[in-house]
Design an enzyme around this catalytic site. Structure first.
Site, PDB file in Angstrom:
ATOM      1  CE1 TYR A 181       6.536  13.207 -28.042  1.00  0.00           C
ATOM      2  CE2 TYR A 181       8.877  13.082 -28.505  1.00  0.00           C
ATOM      3  CZ  TYR A 181       7.785  13.777 -28.013  1.00  0.00           C
ATOM      4  OH  TYR A 181       7.965  15.024 -27.496  1.00  0.00           O
ATOM      5  CE  LYS A 182       3.996  15.636 -29.155  1.00  0.00           C
ATOM      6  NZ  LYS A 182       4.431  17.048 -29.190  1.00  0.00           N
ATOM      7  NE  ARG A 228      -3.528  17.856 -26.569  1.00  0.00           N
ATOM      8  CZ  ARG A 228      -2.219  17.812 -26.771  1.00  0.00           C
ATOM      9  NH1 ARG A 228      -1.648  18.662 -27.623  1.00  0.00           N
ATOM     10  NH2 ARG A 228      -1.472  16.933 -26.150  1.00  0.00           N
ATOM     11  CG  PHE A 237       4.918  22.593 -27.043  1.00  0.00           C
ATOM     12  CD1 PHE A 237       3.800  21.847 -26.700  1.00  0.00           C
ATOM     13  CD2 PHE A 237       6.154  22.177 -26.612  1.00  0.00           C
ATOM     14  CE1 PHE A 237       3.928  20.687 -25.942  1.00  0.00           C
ATOM     15  CE2 PHE A 237       6.287  21.020 -25.852  1.00  0.00           C
ATOM     16  CZ  PHE A 237       5.172  20.275 -25.520  1.00  0.00           C
ATOM     17  CG  ASP A 289       7.385  22.460 -33.113  1.00  0.00           C
ATOM     18  OD1 ASP A 289       7.002  21.336 -33.479  1.00  0.00           O
ATOM     19  OD2 ASP A 289       7.783  22.692 -31.960  1.00  0.00           O
TER      20      ASP A 289
HETATM   21  C1  LIG Z   1       5.513  17.486 -28.353  1.00  0.00           C
HETATM   22  C2  LIG Z   1       6.089  18.810 -28.752  1.00  0.00           C
HETATM   23  C3  LIG Z   1       7.435  19.114 -28.515  1.00  0.00           C
HETATM   24  C4  LIG Z   1       8.274  18.134 -27.758  1.00  0.00           C
HETATM   25  O1  LIG Z   1       9.600  18.442 -27.651  1.00  0.00           O
HETATM   26  P1  LIG Z   1      10.579  17.346 -26.990  1.00  0.00           P
HETATM   27  O2  LIG Z   1      11.917  17.894 -27.152  1.00  0.00           O
HETATM   28  O3  LIG Z   1      10.324  16.049 -27.688  1.00  0.00           O
HETATM   29  O4  LIG Z   1      10.168  17.204 -25.558  1.00  0.00           O
HETATM   30  C5  LIG Z   1       7.926  20.312 -28.988  1.00  0.00           C
HETATM   31  N1  LIG Z   1       7.132  21.193 -29.647  1.00  0.00           N
HETATM   32  C6  LIG Z   1       5.816  20.935 -29.863  1.00  0.00           C
HETATM   33  C7  LIG Z   1       4.957  21.911 -30.598  1.00  0.00           C
HETATM   34  C8  LIG Z   1       5.261  19.746 -29.406  1.00  0.00           C
HETATM   35  O5  LIG Z   1       3.976  19.488 -29.594  1.00  0.00           O
END
Ligand SMILES: *Cc1c(COP(=O)(O)O)cnc(C)c1O
Length: 423
Positions: free
Chosen positions: A233-234, A383, A132, A208
């Protein structure tokens, strides 16, 4: 047949999906979320989970407390990051108390923990080349600031991370950062086996968990993980921009220090002394004042997940994604799609990735013409995120049905080609 009129076709009928819904042990949780979608099918809970009635009530109660208690509310709010962290640790992360905080964003938590690891150990940083973006960007900045090499690990776009490949890359590393569930493919890494080989190479592993927390049974303590971060938030449904979490295994806490020396991690905080001295324990990874309203929703999310049980959530994620894969094979493979997600249930999280050369116009047509909300990930993936607490098997069936009808009719070929700001 319009996109809103599902029909039975092939062997995987809609009645079969409806049967699965009736037998679903988690089915009552769906009613605890806001829907109000009408004809819309939401398969993007892996980007932003739905609003639960519990989260709404918890936020409202906290706002009311703010109104009535004002600054005296801090007597109860001041340690909320640790309490919400412990609740998440127990419900979602397989982490014993005193090792998780709910705070800041995933990006900031990654910076704090990776920075702490680099200050404690010599060597390079390893991250998959397709991980990511925020993870790669933060590590790129830390590598430059600490004068370290950033090694990009080339990984298969669909299969889970290979244990041997990670072991080879970890040689001479200080820190290896990996996604537990890959955000594009949904592939699930073997946390225990990979943590072991990284540690055997003398490095720390930082997981992560953004796409696994609340989707699969994460077992941080049992897997021997060192560090972890993730968002709420997911699959945890705590709302847009809700506080993230971090995990530091107890055995590492004394030796690691956050690069952000904020007053919430200060020993005897309200003495407001001249020099920084971090508290013992997980609290040393706090930075500033906790986001109390957001944490109320995190607490509600952890409580709902504890009630449902992460084991039941994991089982349903496996079954929902299996249905999506079977429907892909039966309805989509003949239309130019290929599966971008591992076929073995033990190797995937709670989303499936459907690859197609025209994925972007198809995704756009799905949203605008068929009222199905998935998301698009470059270069060629649509997705379908299937959060188990509120996704029905018939939602999966209907979403694939609309997708198949739309592509068969060439609706996407008539969509404008320009990209959108948020995909
Ligand atoms: C959604 C996501 C993030 C989001 O990071 P934020 O700091 O909340 O913007 C980070 N890493 C992964 C793998 C994600 O899927």
């Amino acid at each position: 047949v319009g996109y809103g009129d599902p029909v039975d076709g092939g062997s995987l009928t809609r009645s079969h999906a409806a049967e699965l819904d009736r037998a679903d042990p988690l089915r009552r949780f769906r009613d605890r979320f806001e829907h109000g979608d009408g004809d819309r099918i939401y398969v993007d809970g892996n980007s932003l989970g739905r609003l639960s009635h519990d989260a709404r009530a918890a936020i409202q109660a906290t706002v009311d407390e703010w109104g009535s208690r004002l600054v005296t509310g801090w007597h109860d709010w001041v340690d909320l990051a640790g309490r919400a962290g412990d609740a998440l640790g127990a419900a979602a992360l397989g982490a014993g108390p005193g090792q998780v905080l709910a705070c800041d964003s995933t990006t900031v938590n990654l910076y704090k923990l990776a920075g702490a690891a680099l200050a404690a150990r010599e060597g390079s940083i390893v991250v998959p080349a397709d991980d990511f973006p925020t993870d790669r960007y933060v590590l790129e900045g830390l590598a430059a600031a600490h004068g370290r090499e950033l090694r990009l690990l080339e990984a298969d776009p669909v299969a889970p991370l290979g244990v041997d490949a990670v072991a080879a890359a970890a040689d001479g590393a200080a820190l290896v950062v990996l996604s537990h569930v890959n955000y594009r493919s949904g592939a699930l890494a073997d946390m225990a086996a990979i943590s072991r080989v990284v540690q055997a190479a003398g490095a720390l592993v930082l997981w992560d968990l953004c796409h696994s927390a609340g989707a699969v049974d994460v077992t941080l303590d049992a897997a021997g993980a060192d560090l972890a971060v993730g968002c709420t938030y997911k699959y945890l449904n705590a709302g847009p921009g809700s506080p993230a979490f971090l995990y530091v295994a107890e055995r590492h806490q004394a030796a690691l220090r956050s690069p952000i020396q904020g007053w919430f991690s200060q020993a005897d905080q309200f003495a407001m002394g001249p020099r920084y001295e971090p508290v013992a324990g997980i609290g040393r990874f706090l930075a500033g004042t906790p986001p109390v309203i957001g944490l109320a929703a995190v607490m509600a999310a952890a409580e709902m997940l504890a009630e449902a049980g992460i084991g039941a959530v994991r089982s349903k994620a496996a079954a929902l994604t299996a249905l999506a894969i079977d429907l892909h094979d039966e309805r989509l493979a003949g239309l130019g799609f290929s599966l971008g997600t591992p076929r073995a249930a033990v190797e995937r999280g709670a989303h499936v990735s459907l690859r197609h050369p025209d994925a972007w116009p198809i995704c756009r047509a799905l949203i605008e013409q068929a009222n199905v909300i998935p998301d698009f990930r470059r270069p060629d993936s649509i997705r379908f995120g299937l959060p188990p607490l509120y996704t029905r098997y018939t939602d999966v069936w209907d979403a694939v049905d609309r997708l198949a009808a739309l592509v068969a009719d060439g609706v996407h070929e008539r969509m404008p080609a320009e990209a959108a700001r948020v995909t």
